[in-house]
Scaffold this motif. Sequence first.
Motif, PDB file in Angstrom:
ATOM      1  N   GLU A  22      17.208 120.509  47.608  1.00  0.00           N
ATOM      2  CA  GLU A  22      17.691 120.493  46.222  1.00  0.00           C
ATOM      3  C   GLU A  22      16.618 119.981  45.264  1.00  0.00           C
ATOM      4  N   LEU A  23      15.899 118.944  45.685  1.00  0.00           N
ATOM      5  CA  LEU A  23      14.840 118.396  44.841  1.00  0.00           C
ATOM      6  C   LEU A  23      13.713 119.399  44.667  1.00  0.00           C
ATOM      7  N   ARG A  24      13.309 120.039  45.769  1.00  0.00           N
ATOM      8  CA  ARG A  24      12.222 121.025  45.677  1.00  0.00           C
ATOM      9  C   ARG A  24      12.599 122.188  44.779  1.00  0.00           C
ATOM     10  N   LEU A  25      13.830 122.652  44.857  1.00  0.00           N
ATOM     11  CA  LEU A  25      14.254 123.772  44.031  1.00  0.00           C
ATOM     12  C   LEU A  25      14.374 123.363  42.564  1.00  0.00           C
ATOM     13  N   ALA A  26      14.757 122.106  42.326  1.00  0.00           N
ATOM     14  CA  ALA A  26      14.827 121.628  40.946  1.00  0.00           C
ATOM     15  C   ALA A  26      13.452 121.576  40.311  1.00  0.00           C
ATOM     16  N   LEU A  27      12.416 121.294  41.123  1.00  0.00           N
ATOM     17  CA  LEU A  27      11.050 121.206  40.609  1.00  0.00           C
ATOM     18  C   LEU A  27      10.328 122.545  40.620  1.00  0.00           C
ATOM     19  N   ALA A  28      10.913 123.537  41.269  1.00  0.00           N
ATOM     20  CA  ALA A  28      10.251 124.842  41.366  1.00  0.00           C
ATOM     21  C   ALA A  28      10.169 125.500  39.993  1.00  0.00           C
ATOM     22  N   PRO A  29       9.011 126.057  39.632  1.00  0.00           N
ATOM     23  CA  PRO A  29       8.876 126.711  38.323  1.00  0.00           C
ATOM     24  C   PRO A  29       9.715 127.972  38.239  1.00  0.00           C
ATOM     25  N   HIS A  30      10.316 128.196  37.060  1.00  0.00           N
ATOM     26  CA  HIS A  30      11.102 129.388  36.770  1.00  0.00           C
ATOM     27  C   HIS A  30      12.314 129.515  37.687  1.00  0.00           C
ATOM     28  N   SER A  31      12.757 128.397  38.270  1.00  0.00           N
ATOM     29  CA  SER A  31      13.915 128.440  39.158  1.00  0.00           C
ATOM     30  C   SER A  31      15.174 128.732  38.344  1.00  0.00           C
ATOM     31  N   PRO A  32      15.949 129.779  38.686  1.00  0.00           N
ATOM     32  CA  PRO A  32      17.152 130.106  37.901  1.00  0.00           C
ATOM     33  C   PRO A  32      18.237 129.053  38.081  1.00  0.00           C
ATOM     34  N   ASP A  33      19.111 128.949  37.089  1.00  0.00           N
ATOM     35  CA  ASP A  33      20.200 127.980  37.152  1.00  0.00           C
ATOM     36  C   ASP A  33      21.116 128.285  38.338  1.00  0.00           C
ATOM     37  N   GLY A  34      21.532 127.217  39.020  1.00  0.00           N
ATOM     38  CA  GLY A  34      22.464 127.368  40.135  1.00  0.00           C
ATOM     39  C   GLY A  34      21.834 127.812  41.434  1.00  0.00           C
ATOM     40  N   LEU A  35      20.507 127.931  41.483  1.00  0.00           N
ATOM     41  CA  LEU A  35      19.860 128.397  42.712  1.00  0.00           C
ATOM     42  C   LEU A  35      20.082 127.430  43.862  1.00  0.00           C
ATOM     43  N   ALA A  36      19.945 126.136  43.603  1.00  0.00           N
ATOM     44  CA  ALA A  36      20.126 125.147  44.674  1.00  0.00           C
ATOM     45  C   ALA A  36      21.542 125.210  45.235  1.00  0.00           C
ATOM     46  N   ASP A  37      22.547 125.364  44.369  1.00  0.00           N
ATOM     47  CA  ASP A  37      23.934 125.448  44.837  1.00  0.00           C
ATOM     48  C   ASP A  37      24.132 126.651  45.754  1.00  0.00           C
ATOM     49  N   ARG A  38      23.575 127.793  45.363  1.00  0.00           N
ATOM     50  CA  ARG A  38      23.753 129.002  46.182  1.00  0.00           C
ATOM     51  C   ARG A  38      23.039 128.878  47.527  1.00  0.00           C
ATOM     52  N   VAL A  39      21.807 128.363  47.497  1.00  0.00           N
ATOM     53  CA  VAL A  39      21.040 128.237  48.735  1.00  0.00           C
ATOM     54  C   VAL A  39      21.707 127.258  49.691  1.00  0.00           C
TER      55      VAL A  39
END
Length: 341
Positions: A22-39
């Motif tokens: 979750e932390l890595r996805l939050a810091l990922a550039p251009h990460s779309p909203d809700g990506l961490a929840d879906r993954v």
Amino acid sequence: MTAKEKLNWPRDEDEKWAAAVELRLALAPHSPDGLADRVLAEVYEAVTETGRSARELFGEPEAHARAAADEHVTEEARARTDPQGMTPGERFTAAVCTLGGAGIVISVMHWIREGLWATPSWSSVAGFTGIFLSALLFCAGIGAWSAGRVKGAGGFGAAAAVALGNGIAAAAYLPERELLTMPVPVLTAASALFTAAAAGIPNAVLDRWFTPSVPYGDDERWLARLDGLLRTRHAMRAAEAHSHVQEARLHLATSGESATAAFGDVEVYALRLAEGPRRDARLERRKLYGATLLAAAILWVLVDKLADPEPTSFWFWLYLVTAVYWVGYTAGQWYKALRRR
């Protein structure tokens, strides 16, 4: 609410794994909203159905987060950023804000150690101006390098060296007579305003300024841009980048197509050429070379300090501790790199 709070992970290690993703996805550039929840929802379903841990099923959290980000972030978005996910404008802004932050720290430390008032001389003003202009030009060079402009970065670097040399020369020849007396908080406020102004410039404007346009049908400019992107943003050696450019040139000569028609957007094509198992090795090599250059610069300053040591000076011990730490860190990185080879 985060994915970690929603999902009741069966094991503590799975919860920690999910938090890292979750932390890595939050810091990922251009990460779309809700990506961490879906993954994480997909991972949770697989973990509960199989009874195996998330690490067993999906590997290390950093690698899984990177793969998920690459899958969901468009190729065009990734092609316009450097390996750290920053556009040229963002890279320039970060460098300039770092410069402003350094000014704030230095002025506050001077305030604490020397008192409320400062009495700059003609010599010190000239030296400071040269250093500031040199640092600002160097920041512009960083933005140009991130945009793939090799000659532009070199030009800014040369201008920075000239500005620094002129500032040092002026400081040596101008008198040490006090120019004025001023409160140190003015310098702190000026540094803060400079930092805020730099952060307020829209990155899109800076990106357009740093990124050269390639007119449709101008194959030579397209090929030159490809070469610059491979050598700078993607950390390819010059010989390897030139080889890719020559292959593209040969294809264009054989097919008669324009570069844009044959290969598409130059930044996207450069990304495709650069991706692969050797990409991480190239980036690590560049990182190591940068750390080595910084260690050499710190050592050069330290040698100058040791020639006339001041054991009661805070700056003397700061240079000493910084040099010992950074040289030790760089030596460790070289040791790891040689062992991997």
